[in-house]
Design an enzyme around this catalytic site. Structure first.
Site, PDB file in Angstrom:
ATOM      1  N   GLU A 134     -17.141  -7.419 -41.744  1.00 59.76           N
ATOM      2  CA  GLU A 134     -18.187  -6.856 -41.237  1.00 59.76           C
ATOM      3  C   GLU A 134     -19.393  -7.297 -42.326  1.00 59.76           C
ATOM      4  O   GLU A 134     -19.189  -6.885 -43.511  1.00 59.76           O
ATOM      5  CB  GLU A 134     -18.080  -5.286 -41.025  1.00 59.76           C
ATOM      6  CG  GLU A 134     -17.320  -5.179 -39.771  1.00 59.76           C
ATOM      7  CD  GLU A 134     -16.563  -3.856 -39.557  1.00 59.76           C
ATOM      8  OE1 GLU A 134     -17.004  -2.995 -40.307  1.00 59.76           O
ATOM      9  OE2 GLU A 134     -15.897  -3.731 -38.896  1.00 59.76           O
ATOM     10  N   GLU A 174     -12.222  -3.339 -36.699  1.00 62.66           N
ATOM     11  CA  GLU A 174     -11.371  -3.485 -37.815  1.00 62.66           C
ATOM     12  C   GLU A 174      -9.591  -3.672 -37.315  1.00 62.66           C
ATOM     13  O   GLU A 174      -9.273  -4.571 -37.919  1.00 62.66           O
ATOM     14  CB  GLU A 174     -11.142  -2.140 -38.475  1.00 62.66           C
ATOM     15  CG  GLU A 174     -12.426  -1.529 -39.373  1.00 62.66           C
ATOM     16  CD  GLU A 174     -13.331  -1.093 -38.439  1.00 62.66           C
ATOM     17  OE1 GLU A 174     -13.109  -0.954 -37.413  1.00 62.66           O
ATOM     18  OE2 GLU A 174     -14.695  -1.048 -39.052  1.00 62.66           O
ATOM     19  N   TYR A 221     -12.763   3.244 -43.143  1.00 64.79           N
ATOM     20  CA  TYR A 221     -12.967   2.596 -41.758  1.00 64.79           C
ATOM     21  C   TYR A 221     -11.541   1.769 -41.105  1.00 64.79           C
ATOM     22  O   TYR A 221     -11.563   1.096 -40.259  1.00 64.79           O
ATOM     23  CB  TYR A 221     -14.047   1.276 -41.668  1.00 64.79           C
ATOM     24  CG  TYR A 221     -15.314   1.721 -41.892  1.00 64.79           C
ATOM     25  CD1 TYR A 221     -15.563   3.098 -41.950  1.00 64.79           C
ATOM     26  CD2 TYR A 221     -16.367   1.034 -42.334  1.00 64.79           C
ATOM     27  CE1 TYR A 221     -16.879   3.677 -42.159  1.00 64.79           C
ATOM     28  CE2 TYR A 221     -17.727   1.217 -42.535  1.00 64.79           C
ATOM     29  CZ  TYR A 221     -18.035   2.616 -42.421  1.00 64.79           C
ATOM     30  OH  TYR A 221     -19.124   3.132 -42.807  1.00 64.79           O
ATOM     31  N   HIS A 269     -17.111   7.904 -46.213  1.00 61.41           N
ATOM     32  CA  HIS A 269     -17.261   6.586 -47.256  1.00 61.41           C
ATOM     33  C   HIS A 269     -16.829   7.020 -48.735  1.00 61.41           C
ATOM     34  O   HIS A 269     -17.245   6.365 -49.720  1.00 61.41           O
ATOM     35  CB  HIS A 269     -18.857   6.130 -47.401  1.00 61.41           C
ATOM     36  CG  HIS A 269     -19.594   5.950 -46.106  1.00 61.41           C
ATOM     37  ND1 HIS A 269     -19.926   6.943 -45.142  1.00 61.41           N
ATOM     38  CD2 HIS A 269     -19.831   4.965 -45.609  1.00 61.41           C
ATOM     39  CE1 HIS A 269     -20.644   6.384 -44.194  1.00 61.41           C
ATOM     40  NE2 HIS A 269     -20.480   5.097 -44.399  1.00 61.41           N
TER      41      HIS A 269
END
Lengths: 337, 410
Positions: free
Chosen positions: A29, A60, A86, A129
């Site tokens: 990405e 993903e 992710y 994150h």
């Protein structure tokens, strides 16, 4: 020797390999035209064209699944998952497919694939994150898991990972991208350009997967750490005055038990530090292995300093993060035990 | 103020359950030959209706009709007939072997033989299939050794996969047959990636992805369609709609969409539906889709409309969830009988030759089985060594596995 940030070293590793080996392709990405949200692939599309470095849809499972297909064809994909957090939609592809192609086909189909993902906290990324999912990979037969802690290691290990015939999970501690971080979040970091570990040879070189590095020699206690925690452990040793031997594991699987065992047989004490949650974390495996190999040399219980068993919080980041104060306390307590 | 009635949840149900009279009136079947054959470089937007029809070649009288007919010679059709008969005989023998305890598990193709057998003949050497567990016709029709297949099913001393895989999860790179996962839908997007790699390397090979109606509900199916559409990958996206996902009727996966083929339309992928029990139609549509891929025109989605006559696997009993006579009512017939009738009509076959072929094929399969069993079955005779269990996890065995192998004492 040129000095690089960890981002530049990682980019340089891919650059070197893309120039040497037509089979190396890079995608994920935002990695193509823009060069990645952390800039790790900046310039690669311009240099190698958009069939060797390109943007992928936000999927993903698709990114990893397509890469597995490419690897089985004969390419050597080095793909990016934008944040390790992710990765979960791709977990089936990683566990049931990438890790098992060689085994289940008796070597007919193999999966030379590197999955890069920024890992760890310290950037106020909140629970989506900041995670450190390494134990979810070390638990899987057929994967190798690497966590570099400096630009030199990052380049040498990433080239080795790309050349490896099996799938490698390459976790990049994002808090180290621009400089070593010792957990003192209220102090400015020294950039890699002012640190000797930022010196990275140009061109091709590799560091073997499965070899740890002793970053501080000591006689009193062995600290097993990787990624950001290598610097936290160094700060803790300096601040407590405990003569710790600090081992940067670099590769979690295969694990360099020889270096670990030799050190603990010397010091008789062991503190394990990681940012990931405690329960069933990689530290549990390390503790089990250490007591199997060194039980009769141990003079104190093995201590673990880790993230708490909560999701990674946002505002409470520094209460969660196992910083130098907590690690220092564990060092002192282990010495007093 | 508007007041609303309470919401209610819709849970789809099949038309009939056990004890009921089978009813396929919802399956709209066009006449053989009625669906046009578009040019290979057709604009996908102009053939959206093909996702809602059924391409058929063989009519009820056994004649080949329409623009998709005429691609195969008598010899090729007889060969296709033998492949389907071989697969059916192979299945029958392995089902018995499973019941005799010679293996743990088996999955048969009954009623679906035309799909994998005809598709294989439309591919070229070097192309790669990413199959599910119900496409062994890809191997039979490519001449893969039945002894090797049986050794895999028996997990014996000659098992090419060293006893590591569940029975029928074959692998043969040489025959363009990717190692079967067993996890559903994961391989659909891998096929797209393999095809992308072929395009990246400026190769001429194409990939074929395989999935069942039920597994199209998986996220990986949608991932595959996004990637195939975005990168115009040279891949054929096959959906075998055999009406049943174990006990779940196809309506649970299909939802409000008219057909499974229609899933491709939102991605701009040409999407065709074909009579999966019609060897000639399957071959013709496969040929068309494979040619499109090889001409770099991108992916094609193909839904094969068929019926799973047998149980899902040897661990399944369909009488618990569907009428026992449902397969007899299936309006598209049996693929072997339909091709047999066509060949007889062409003057290339006869009842006698059919009986003779059945006997020959049975002899060949039994001979293969005898040889395979001489290398062992799951619980008797030769089997892979425990040492084999530790090999092949990695290219090079890491120290921790070496230690474990020592502990195991093998």
């Amino acid at each position: 020797m040129p000095r690089m940030t960890m981002i530049e070293a990682i980019r340089d590793a891919m650059d070197v390999m893309m120039a040497r080996d037509q089979r190396v392709v890079v995608f994920g990405e935002d990695v193509g035209y823009f060069g990645g949200v952390f800039r790790c692939t900046a310039g690669l599309q311009q240099k190698y064209g958009k069939t060797r470095c390109f943007d992928a849809p936000i999927n993903e499972a698709g990114i990893v699944g397509a890469a597995i297909g490419m690897a089985s064809y004969g390419l050597h994909p080095c793909i990016e998952i934008q944040f390790a957090d992710y990765m979960y939609p791709a977990y089936d592809q990683i566990v049931s497919e990438a890790a098992r192609l060689r085994y289940r086909s008796n070597g007919e189909f193999t999966c030379p694939l590197v999955i890069r993902m920024p890992t760890g906290g310290g950037i106020f990324g909140g629970q989506t994150h900041s995670q450190s999912p390494e134990a979810l990979f070390t638990h899987v037969s057929g994967l190798k898991t690497v966590v570099p802690s400096n630009p030199y290691d990052a380049k040498g290990l990433l080239i080795a990972a790309i050349e490896d015939p099996d799938p490698v999970i390459f976790l990049e501690p994002k808090r180290l991208y621009n400089g070593p971080f010792d957990g003192h979040h209220d102090r400015p970091i020294t950039p890699w350009s002012k640190n000797d570990l930022g010196e990275v040879p140009s061109g091709h070189f590799t560091l073997p997967l499965g070899k740890a590095s002793i970053v501080r020699e000591g006689a009193a206690v062995t600290v097993l750490a990787y990624g950001t925690m290598v610097y936290v452990a160094q700060a803790a040793a300096a601040e407590t005055g405990v003569d710790a031997e600090i081992i940067d594991l670099r590769t979690l699987l295969p694990l360099d038990m020889e270096t670990i065992t030799a050190s603990i047989k010397k010091t008789g004490r062991c503190v394990i530090v990681h940012e990931a949650t405690l329960t069933s974390g990689f530290g549990a495996e390390l503790a089990a292995l250490v007591q199997e190999a060194c039980f009769f040399q141990l003079e104190a219980p093995i201590a673990r300093v880790t993230g708490w068993d909560t999701p990674y919080p946002h505002a409470q980041e520094w209460d969660y993060f196992p910083g130098p104060a907590r690690v220092g306390r564990a060092l002192v307590e282990t010495m007093e035990a | 103020m508007t007041t609303y009635a309470p919401l209610t949840l819709h849970v789809p149900e099949p038309a009939v359950r056990p004890g009921g009279t089978p009813d396929f009136s919802n399956v709209k079947i066009p006449k053989a030959g009625a669906v046009p054959r578009p040019d290979i470089d057709v604009d996908p937007e102009s053939i959206r209706d093909l996702a809602f029809s059924i391409i058929r070649v063989l009519n009820r009288n056994g004649e080949a009709a329409g623009p998709w007919a005429g691609l195969l010679t008598d010899e090729e059709l007889v060969e296709g007939m033998r492949h389907m008969m071989t697969l059916r005989t192979f299945d029958a023998r392995m089902l018995i072997a499973q019941r005799q305890g010679k293996t743990s598990f088996y999955m048969q193709h009954l009623g679906e033989e035309a799909i994998s057998c005809a598709f294989r003949k439309a591919l070229s050497p070097g192309d790669m299939n990413f199959p599910t567990y119900r496409q062994a016709g890809l191997l039979i029709a490519d001449g893969y050794s039945m002894v090797d297949m049986m050794c895999q099913v028996y997990s014996n001393s000659r098992d090419p996969l060293k006893g590591r895989q569940l029975p029928v999860m074959y692998s043969s790179k040489e025959h363009g047959f990717f190692t079967i996962s067993g996890n559903l839908a994961t391989q659909y997007v891998q096929a797209v990636g393999w095809a992308m790699a072929s395009a990246i390397c400026n190769d001429t090979k194409v990939a074929a992805a395989w999935i069942g109606d039920g597994s199209t509900a998986e996220s990986d199916f949608h991932a595959a369609l996004v990637f195939a559409s975005t990168y115009k990958a040279p891949v054929i996206l096959n959906i075998v709609n055999n009406q049943w996902a174990i006990s779940t009727f196809q309506g649970i996966a299909r939802g409000g969409s008219g057909t499974f083929a229609a899933r491709g339309l939102g991605f701009g992928i040409p999407s065709l539906r074909v009579d999966g029990n019609d060897y000639l139609a399957v071959y013709a549509v496969a040929k068309w889709a494979i040619e499109r891929a090889r001409l770099n025109l991108g992916p094609t989605l193909v839904e094969y409309v068929t019926y799973r006559v047998g149980a899902h696997s040897t661990s399944d009993d369909p009488s618990a969830y569907r009428p026992k006579t449902e397969s007899d009512a299936w309006p598209l017939g049996d693929p072997i009988i339909r091709l047999k009738n066509h060949l007889i009509m062409r003057g290339a076959w006869s009842d006698e030759r059919h009986k003779q072929a059945e006997a020959e094929i049975l002899d060949t399969v039994i001979a293969a089985q005898k040889e395979a069993e001489s290398y062992g079955t799951l619980h008797a005779g030769g089997k892979p060594s425990a040492r084999d269990m530790f090999d092949g996890v990695y290219a090079e065995m890491p120290p921790h596995l070496r230690r474990q192998r020592q502990q195991a004492g093998v």
